[in-house]
Design an enzyme around this catalytic site. Structure first.
Site, PDB file in Angstrom:
ATOM      1  N   SER A 180     -34.427 113.618   5.118  1.00  0.00           N
ATOM      2  CA  SER A 180     -35.450 112.965   5.455  1.00  0.00           C
ATOM      3  C   SER A 180     -36.614 112.228   4.721  1.00  0.00           C
ATOM      4  CB  SER A 180     -36.609 113.298   7.083  1.00  0.00           C
ATOM      5  OG  SER A 180     -37.444 112.768   7.671  1.00  0.00           O
ATOM      6  N   ASP A 204     -30.308 111.487   6.333  1.00  0.00           N
ATOM      7  CA  ASP A 204     -31.350 110.132   7.260  1.00  0.00           C
ATOM      8  C   ASP A 204     -32.740 109.948   6.507  1.00  0.00           C
ATOM      9  OD1 ASP A 204     -31.597 108.374   9.412  1.00  0.00           O
ATOM     10  OD2 ASP A 204     -32.736 109.905  10.235  1.00  0.00           O
ATOM     11  N   HIS A 266     -31.981 111.731  14.792  1.00  0.00           N
ATOM     12  CA  HIS A 266     -32.792 111.931  13.290  1.00  0.00           C
ATOM     13  C   HIS A 266     -32.412 113.263  13.227  1.00  0.00           C
ATOM     14  CE1 HIS A 266     -35.538 111.151   9.574  1.00  0.00           C
ATOM     15  NE2 HIS A 266     -36.301 112.123   9.845  1.00  0.00           N
TER      16      HIS A 266
END
Length: 328
Positions: A180, A204, A266
């Site tokens: 992330s 992601d 996610h």
């Protein structure tokens, strides 16, 4: 605490208003629940703590480098920037590949993703796994953590340069993995090293406020850059667009089997990656465009998603389908 790896706008001087203006998909406040059932509110217009940013920029020890090897798979050893003794007295072996794992917002060394990825690597092969912890800044408000991304990444790049100089550990045997917000951090680390690192993998990469952000992870950050997108919807937590040499979109990259929330989608990126290190079983089919990705009618060449291959090469968009539970 489990992964809460969110996204930020990586510029020190950006105001909250300018952050908001670059991405109108998202409302100011985003609420979500972590795996512990704790509800969090993310404010896209929170004021930046400039004093904390300045401290983080000045003090390289705000980034911590925690080494795990097969000789110490559970209890880490701390490697210190510009401290050769900390490396000489550790289990670090320059003859083995070096894997760096970078967490994101609200995470620390105990975050589950660090353990899962570390364990997958150490079961597979004899490597150095370095978990980079930057929790002092990552635990600050959203906007402050955002603004610190470039400095965090540059410090990591400088640490890897030091590691190379002190031990001879080759850049061609280094793989930096970021989840992330950590995916954008590792982009800056790669840039600091002039793209010499063998491989960067963004899991992601963060979406909100990054869609038009030139500071995000990009293909030139390493010899080979890969991204795995699992929550890339219009208001997803991931960026949902091509940012790397090879971009993989499991199940279309928006909704993952068995998931009911963006947070679950996610997280699936790092869970899939850890599984790929063990089994190398995910086969992506090359797509001509994002419409083919969405419609699942890609007919191009096959490329493995994830894995631990330091000489891996590929380019383009790839689609694959997975299952709802491990090993997916």
């Amino acid at each position: 605490m489990n992964t809460l790896l969110f996204m930020c706008f990586a510029v020190y001087t950006a105001s909250a208003a300018s952050l908001k203006s670059v991405d109108k998909n998202y409302s100011r406040f985003i609420e979500y629940s972590d795996h512990d059932g704790v509800l969090h509110t993310l404010d896209l217009e929170a004021p930046v703590d400039t004093a904390l940013l300045e401290d983080f920029s000045r003090n390289p020890d705000n980034n911590r480098y925690l080494l795990y090897t097969r000789n110490n798979p559970v209890v880490s050893q701390t490697l210190r920037f510009n401290n050769s003794n900390s490396i000489a007295l550790s289990q670090f072996d320059a003859n083995n590949p070096t894997i760096v794992v970078v967490h994101g917002w609200l995470n620390d060394q105990h975050t589950e993703l660090n353990k899962v990825i570390t364990d997958a690597y150490l079961r597979k092969s004899n490597v150095n796994v370095i978990v980079m912890e930057w929790s002092k800044l990552a635990s600050s408000n959203y906007a402050t953590a955002c603004a610190g991304v470039p400095a965090v990444g540059r410090r990591l790049g400088q640490f890897l340069e030091f590691l190379h100089s002190a031990t001879g550990a080759p850049f061609e045997a280094m793989h930096i993995i970021g989840v992330s917000l950590g995916a954008h951090v590792i982009g800056h680390a790669g840039r600091e090293l002039g793209g010499k690192v063998a491989r960067i993998t963004g899991l992601d990469p963060a979406g909100p406020l990054w869609h038009l952000n030139s500071n995000r992870i990009r293909a030139s950050d390493a010899v080979y850059v890969e991204a795995i997108h699992t929550d890339g919807g219009p208001v997803g937590l991931g960026i949902g667009k091509a940012v790397a040499d090879a971009d993989f979109f499991p199940n279309g990259g928006v909704i993952q089997p068995g998931c009911l929330t963006n947070f679950c989608n996610h997280d699936r990126a790092w869970l899939l990656f850890a599984s790929s290190v063990t089994y190398n079983h995910f086969l992506g089919r090359k797509c001509s465009n994002m419409l083919q990705v969405s419609l699942n009618n890609c007919r191009g060449e096959i490329l493995h998603m994830g894995n631990d291959d330091l000489t891996k090469r590929g380019s383009g968009l790839y689609r694959l389908n997975t299952q709802r539970s491990y090993p997916y």
